[in-house]
Scaffold this motif. Structure first.
Motif, mmCIF file in Angstrom:
data_model
loop_
_atom_site.group_PDB
_atom_site.id
_atom_site.type_symbol
_atom_site.label_atom_id
_atom_site.label_comp_id
_atom_site.label_asym_id
_atom_site.label_seq_id
_atom_site.Cartn_x
_atom_site.Cartn_y
_atom_site.Cartn_z
ATOM 1 N N THR B 299 0.814 -1.208 0.000
ATOM 2 C CA THR B 299 0.000 0.000 0.000
ATOM 3 C C THR B 299 0.848 1.258 0.000
ATOM 4 O OG1 THR B 299 -1.583 -1.265 1.277
ATOM 5 C CG2 THR B 299 -1.973 1.078 1.149
ATOM 6 N N ILE B 300 1.988 1.177 0.667
ATOM 7 C CA ILE B 300 2.843 2.360 0.707
ATOM 8 C C ILE B 300 3.625 2.532 -0.601
ATOM 9 C CG2 ILE B 300 4.944 3.299 1.763
ATOM 10 C CD1 ILE B 300 3.857 2.424 4.454
ATOM 11 N N PHE B 301 4.210 1.426 -1.075
ATOM 12 C CA PHE B 301 5.146 1.587 -2.187
ATOM 13 C C PHE B 301 4.515 1.587 -3.572
ATOM 14 C CE2 PHE B 301 8.203 0.649 1.139
ATOM 15 C CZ PHE B 301 9.164 1.596 0.861
ATOM 16 N N MET B 302 3.346 1.005 -3.685
ATOM 17 C CA MET B 302 2.716 1.004 -5.015
ATOM 18 C C MET B 302 2.443 2.409 -5.515
ATOM 19 S SD MET B 302 0.691 -1.898 -6.561
ATOM 20 C CE MET B 302 1.570 -3.399 -6.920
ATOM 21 N N PRO B 303 1.806 3.267 -4.714
ATOM 22 C CA PRO B 303 1.567 4.627 -5.215
ATOM 23 C C PRO B 303 2.881 5.373 -5.470
ATOM 24 C CG PRO B 303 0.211 4.163 -3.302
ATOM 25 C CD PRO B 303 1.174 3.032 -3.415
ATOM 26 N N LEU B 304 3.838 5.192 -4.549
ATOM 27 C CA LEU B 304 5.118 5.875 -4.771
ATOM 28 C C LEU B 304 5.748 5.411 -6.080
ATOM 29 C CD1 LEU B 304 6.795 5.821 -1.238
ATOM 30 C CD2 LEU B 304 5.068 7.366 -2.167
ATOM 31 N N GLY B 305 5.757 4.118 -6.270
ATOM 32 C CA GLY B 305 6.327 3.550 -7.488
ATOM 33 C C GLY B 305 5.615 4.084 -8.721
ATOM 34 N N PHE B 306 4.283 4.199 -8.613
ATOM 35 C CA PHE B 306 3.522 4.722 -9.737
ATOM 36 C C PHE B 306 3.956 6.148 -10.083
ATOM 37 C CE2 PHE B 306 -0.207 7.465 -10.637
ATOM 38 C CZ PHE B 306 -0.301 7.179 -11.988
ATOM 39 N N ILE B 307 4.112 6.964 -9.038
ATOM 40 C CA ILE B 307 4.477 8.363 -9.276
ATOM 41 C C ILE B 307 5.849 8.458 -9.948
ATOM 42 C CG2 ILE B 307 5.108 10.528 -8.118
ATOM 43 C CD1 ILE B 307 2.893 9.838 -6.070
ATOM 44 N N SER B 308 6.795 7.686 -9.389
ATOM 45 C CA SER B 308 8.133 7.772 -9.987
ATOM 46 C C SER B 308 8.104 7.235 -11.412
ATOM 47 C CB SER B 308 9.151 7.036 -9.115
ATOM 48 O OG SER B 308 8.855 5.675 -9.089
ATOM 49 N N GLY B 309 7.283 6.212 -11.652
ATOM 50 C CA GLY B 309 7.150 5.692 -13.017
ATOM 51 C C GLY B 309 6.586 6.756 -13.940
ATOM 52 N N LEU B 310 5.621 7.511 -13.389
ATOM 53 C CA LEU B 310 4.952 8.539 -14.164
ATOM 54 C C LEU B 310 5.965 9.544 -14.715
ATOM 55 C CD1 LEU B 310 1.879 9.066 -14.607
ATOM 56 C CD2 LEU B 310 2.074 10.842 -12.867
ATOM 57 N N TYR B 311 6.866 9.961 -13.815
ATOM 58 C CA TYR B 311 7.815 10.981 -14.260
ATOM 59 C C TYR B 311 9.018 10.361 -14.962
ATOM 60 C CZ TYR B 311 4.865 14.223 -11.976
ATOM 61 O OH TYR B 311 3.771 14.972 -11.658
ATOM 62 N N GLY B 312 8.948 9.082 -15.188
ATOM 63 C CA GLY B 312 9.950 8.418 -16.013
ATOM 64 C C GLY B 312 9.458 8.285 -17.457
ATOM 65 N N MET B 313 8.225 8.743 -17.701
ATOM 66 C CA MET B 313 7.698 8.655 -19.063
ATOM 67 C C MET B 313 8.433 9.636 -19.973
ATOM 68 S SD MET B 313 3.625 7.958 -18.734
ATOM 69 C CE MET B 313 3.193 9.577 -18.186
ATOM 70 N N ASN B 314 8.451 9.276 -21.230
ATOM 71 C CA ASN B 314 9.276 10.046 -22.163
ATOM 72 C C ASN B 314 8.484 10.966 -23.094
ATOM 73 O OD1 ASN B 314 11.606 8.798 -21.198
ATOM 74 N ND2 ASN B 314 11.224 6.999 -22.492
ATOM 75 N N PHE B 315 7.334 11.497 -22.617
ATOM 76 C CA PHE B 315 6.581 12.366 -23.519
ATOM 77 C C PHE B 315 7.434 13.580 -23.891
ATOM 78 C CE2 PHE B 315 3.058 9.914 -21.963
ATOM 79 C CZ PHE B 315 2.317 9.751 -23.119
ATOM 80 N N SER B 316 7.370 13.902 -25.130
ATOM 81 C CA SER B 316 8.236 14.947 -25.644
ATOM 82 C C SER B 316 7.694 16.328 -25.314
ATOM 83 C CB SER B 316 8.340 14.789 -27.173
ATOM 84 O OG SER B 316 8.874 15.944 -27.713
ATOM 85 N N ALA B 317 8.469 17.060 -24.554
ATOM 86 C CA ALA B 317 8.056 18.410 -24.184
ATOM 87 C C ALA B 317 7.989 19.311 -25.405
ATOM 88 C CB ALA B 317 9.031 18.983 -23.159
ATOM 89 N N GLU B 318 8.724 18.928 -26.392
ATOM 90 C CA GLU B 318 8.748 19.760 -27.600
ATOM 91 C C GLU B 318 7.456 19.656 -28.394
ATOM 92 O OE1 GLU B 318 12.058 17.913 -29.278
ATOM 93 O OE2 GLU B 318 13.347 18.570 -27.622
ATOM 94 N N ALA B 319 6.792 18.515 -28.274
ATOM 95 C CA ALA B 319 5.566 18.303 -29.060
ATOM 96 C C ALA B 319 4.456 19.231 -28.609
ATOM 97 C CB ALA B 319 5.107 16.854 -28.942
#
Lengths: 357, 357, 357, 357, 357
Positions: B299-319
């Motif tokens: 319960t503690i680490f799943m949400p944290l892991g999700f958040i860090s995964g989220l900001y590991g996404m590679n959406f292009s800021a330039e787009a």
């Protein structure tokens, strides 16, 4: 389930009707006749009914042993030939009666059960004994020659079986049927022992089925044995005709054995219940082990995964100096690995202290 | 399982046959003979059978104690020498009879059980006592000299054992066998106590096996004790010959003890069942604890892991400006870390409130 | 476990031997003597034995109450002084007898149990009463002055206790011991109630131990009470000497109370079994709750984590137009976030429908 | 728990003492007097005690019904006025006696229980009936006018209640109290049915508490009913005075009803135990469902997550051609997505085959 | 639940009152009258009451069979016409009595139960038989013509039913009702067998409900059968009038059957309890399997996921040579993949050794 095979008269038929039994294979009978007194003992095999009738009328004592399941017509013929009570015949026909003793006018009728172990299940089999002044007629609904040993003892000169009246022969037959339960109990004892080990060490679904089957067999055995004890006890009542006082002493020994069997059946039954508990606990213990493995793996790798995920984030270091400066430290990676090792060590220590390993 | 060792006559053998017992080690017997009356009391050890026979015919009271498991031939010799009933001999031979009382013509035959504690299991052992007008013959199928104390009391001048008839000696022997169950119960009491603590604090698979074994022993003990009580009760029946009225008062005390033992065995049996429940609950509690740890970590680490995964996404800021602008904020990283701390704190608070910690 | 403290004669010692008891603290006795008839009632405390003996020989009725655990020598002296049967003395010495009634020649001996509540456990304590033509001697193995109330009632002029024979005094003592179980039951009732709430609301390991201890106490109580009922019932038998018909009416009331207590003990025992079930279900319910939380968290965050992981993949957009074009859409990130919100909403809806919230 | 409210004499008080009861609200009594013979039947409400005493001395038959809980003084007055035995008065005072029958010199005393359903719990209430040659005095410790129907039947001219002796009136009262258990059983029947559905479909903690409470009520009901059956049976003993042979036929019908109630209570008790099992299985089934969801989600998303994580690794393609060339394939991303779809499909197929969906 | 349908008199109504029954559909009765003696046997269907009354007064033996549920008025008319005891009529009216035997002055009244299998539940149905010197009146509260077979046997010339007194007819009716339980037991046997397989192989919530329903039916069956056995046993008491000695022999056979049914019901009940255990274990086994899958998947993929996450970290290689140099090795990726394969292989080996596959 053996115990409720269609083996009862259709409700409403006249008492003594021989019907309503499912036919099972061939229904032939085997007659073994022993004519004996103190001086001689002749054994005849496969005797035709008419000859049996003739021997019954001789002054010598006669024992006719009928093996196999009689058909309705055959039984009717026998009933007339041997002068047997119709209600008793009905009991012989539907061979799943409770053990019992019936006293007719000049004839005593005893029903006993001779269960057999059949592939892990108890197979109910019936032994019926009629006796009168100088004859004994025994029926058993299977073709094993269970009374062979008694016949052998009879053929010895001076055997008590020959010098005594027929009540002693009846005792000998009952004693044999009662004692046949001991080797059967041995079977149960062995099964319980095997299942105990399985339930404790390796509980499978198969184990469960076997425990359940064993229980069922023991319930049935109990039912049968309870009735047997009552029937043997009834034999000792002083109002049963044709039984001499001395034979009663022997029957008392017989009763003791029957009670001992009943005691053991009850003990096994309780053990079997305990076995079910053991099975349950064992299953529960295994679940605990599985869950512990799951919990340990999760507890160790979730934080590690989180950390590595953390440093996989793409915050732009250019946007500001606080955005993940660790990534640009010279020893960032070794520091993270080191931190992970510390975490794992701490976890392992904690699990050890809780006794999870 | 001790209780069903091959110890019964093969079904169909004549009553009184001594056969069908598995041979266990050497089968030698030890005869201890006491000849006594008010004035004297002589003890002889390792007496040969012929001498025993001689002493039986003297007018003094004679007590012969036979220890060890007699072989079939030996027993036959004894039976003839001491004039014992064949059915009783059979019971002595197959030393696993239910306790009982048999009254023969001028002889009384008592069977009792003297179970022993053998590595956590109850070992069934039999004591058989024959007595007549002025003799007592006791058998026990092991070589412990259990009756030594009675012999000692006998040797004291003026002991009641010497001034009374043999019925008092029989009472003394029965009393001893009955009272030997108390130290045995002490063993059960200790075992239950140890297992209680184990089941509550540290339930292992070994604990489970021990509870199951204890239960089995208690079932057997119950069976034995029930029969013993009946046998002792039967001794008090007024139709038992050779027992004086005063001895009956003493036997009543004996019966009280036998009932007390039975009561305690039943109480222990119920406690043992309760123990099984306790074991189960304890296991279940442990599972709960494991699962709580698992759930908390997840319960503690799943949400944290999700958040860090989220900001590991590679959406292009330039787009486009909406593609993960957080990554380019000056305080993006600290904000995320801060958010994570808040989440953990909230979780911990919630778990505390639910009582998971 | 109180019930099996080493409190039995070593097997094989002569009947009436006073030995084999663990010594507990100081063994002093307190004698309280009441000499009374219709006209007077004198109470003496701490009376020496010789004086007791003197009072027993006077024509007035005498009641001697002995409190504390007598040592072997003391008891022997008392036995001689008061003319008590050696077997009865043995029962007084080993103060853990089953309740019972013994009728000796001109003396009746009653044993009762007066269990006490001792820190959540039942402590067995014994009351022994001897009575003859004009005397009552009572023993209790603790120093509480439990019979003070009876003494007070005796001192009132015209009290039935003084005008009646000693059988009425015996009734009064028995009645008191029987009724002392009611406040004890109150204790059980309170315990059960507290444990019920705990088991339902907050089942801890401590609760489990307490339920188990309560059960054990109830098994023992049942054993004690069953014997007490038998003993009180035996008092009403018409062949018990010295008991007047009118007193029998009063004893009947006493028996009713004893049966009522037994009924309640049985009811509490069944409740305690039910309590164990409740405990188990409660534990099981808690596990379910924990698992639900785990499942909800996992079910929600696993798909989200997967999606974010997906867009963290490094497929090269340059290698081909099908390699993750989403990353380069202007609204890619908001679309993913939106998709995630939709997933969470769908999950929540699904959980709600299944009743997991 | 209703059954152990402080309702017993403090141990040691004299028999017949009226003390030790907690006072509950106001203690006023309502006297309803019926004076009747074949020709007339007069009913008086709220009759003062002195008048009651007067009516008792008239030759007409008199029935006094006292409702409410009498205080100690009131009861003492009543005892003297109506000539009631002190032990019986004590039973009336402590209104939680077992049902019973007491025969005093010229008076019979019957205690019955009239339990009521009180918010899901069984509330014990007592009905006490005294009767003698030409009077009946009934007490009930609540103010419901339960005997109104009997009074109405009495007022009909020629009613059997008027033409017969008072034993018929006593029968009518007992019959009413016995039959009042049937509507009560209906309550239990309804509760069981509701709880069955709850336990199977929606087992909550509330359900658990209700099953436990129901069980407790049934244990108490059983205790009460068992005693009632005994008391009604005792009424039929031929040595009970004042009961005519014809009335005994009616009482036999009453006994049949009492046995039928007991049978049903026992059946409900067993059902309630079965209900506990059902509850447990239901809880266990729900856990299984939760775990299945958890396992399915985990099993599907863990491999997917792993794959996406794999292609999120940062191995430098420049360092060597084996470093993640997939990332630079033109159809790398679609291939991975395709692979994931295949994996999910395979999983779903596997789950379907195992019956998890 | 069938057994508590509102079927009792409102408490307080006069004995013999016919009220308080819920009306179910139309209440019409069908009268089938057989007038017979040795020479003739006439059967009349749908006979009006007045004609019945006429036939009762003829010297021939008369058997009136009334089927359907009689309304209160109808029953009152019947009672007067046939001279039936009001208490017996009440029992006929509320058709859920325990089986019993009542002997009135010159009339015997027997109540038996004829339960039917109704969609998996036991439906209680009552058969009431009155008989006197030369008449039998039977009631059954449903319209199945259960006695048709007896009527047919009666119509055969020389049938024992015609040559004997009415007691033999009563025996025939009782025998039929008793034997009708055997086909019913067959139903239970089949159900148990089906549920056994379900519980072991595919335990669903439906299975649970069915086991619970079966248990309930068996509890009720047991209750019914116990009373039936008592009633049939009571028929054999020598003080029951109108029963000839020979008929008693036949009734003994009937009793044997009733006991056999009771034995089987008890055996099925125990089996059903065992079935509940099997269900529980099966559920528990399934949970274990689910958890194993979960644990295996988690244990395998968590470390893999961690590793891939590790190499997804963004530590800057430029910041220092220790920052993730693996990423820049030529064989870094293959090495990681190889490492993962080794981990999986090790895990699989470990699981195999623990017996999880």
């Amino acid at each position: 389930m053996d115990m409720m095979e269609q083996r009862f008269n259709p409700p409403g038929t006249a008492p003594g009707t021989l019907a309503g039994r499912a036919v099972e294979g061939e229904e032939t009978l085997h007659f073994t006749l022993v004519e004996y007194d103190e001086k001689k003992c002749d054994v005849f095999f496969e005797v035709p009914i008419d000859e049996c009738r003739f021997h019954l009328s001789t002054p010598e004592k006669t024992w006719i042993d009928v093996s196999g399941r009689p058909s309705a017509e055959m039984l009717k013929t026998l009933g007339e030939a041997f002068n047997l009570h119709p209600l008793a015949l009905e009991d012989v026909f539907h061979a799943n009666q409770r053990s019992k003793l019936e006293v007719f006018d000049r004839q005593v009728f005893v029903v006993l059960n001779d269960p057999a172990w059949n592939g892990g299940e108890l197979k109910v089999r019936q032994v019926s004994i009629f006796f009168g002044h100088n004859y004994v007629i025994s029926f058993h609904d299977h073709t094993d020659d269970i009374f062979a040993l008694v016949r052998e003892r009879m053929q010895q000169v001076g055997a008590r079986l020959r010098t005594h009246e027929v009540d002693y022969l009846v005792y000998a037959l009952i004693d044999l049927v009662v004692d046949r339960k001991f080797p059967l109990l041995q079977r149960f004892s062995d099964s319980v022992e095997v299942l105990e080990d399985e339930a404790l060490e390796q509980p499978t679904r198969q184990t469960l089925r076997q425990i359940h089957d064993l229980r069922r067999s023991l319930y049935n055995f109990h039912r049968i044995q309870w009735a047997e004890r009552e029937a043997v006890h009834a034999m000792m009542r002083t109002d049963v005709p044709l039984i001499a006082g001395e034979t009663r002493t022997y029957l008392r020994d017989c009763l003791d054995h029957s009670i001992a069997v009943l005691d053991l059946v009850e003990t096994y039954r309780e053990m079997c219940n305990s076995l079910m508990d053991v099975y349950m606990m064992s299953t529960s213990n295994r679940l605990n082990e599985v869950m512990k493995v799951l919990a340990i793996i999760t507890t160790i790798f979730m934080p590690l995964g989180f950390i590595s995920g953390l440093y996989g984030m793409n915050f732009s270091a250019e946007a500001g100096p606080l955005n993940m400066p660790e990534l640009h430290w010279a020893y960032g990676y070794p520091a993270v690995i080191g931190g992970m090792v510390v975490i794992v060590a701490a976890m392992v220590y904690w699990f050890k202290r809780r006794g999870w390993f």
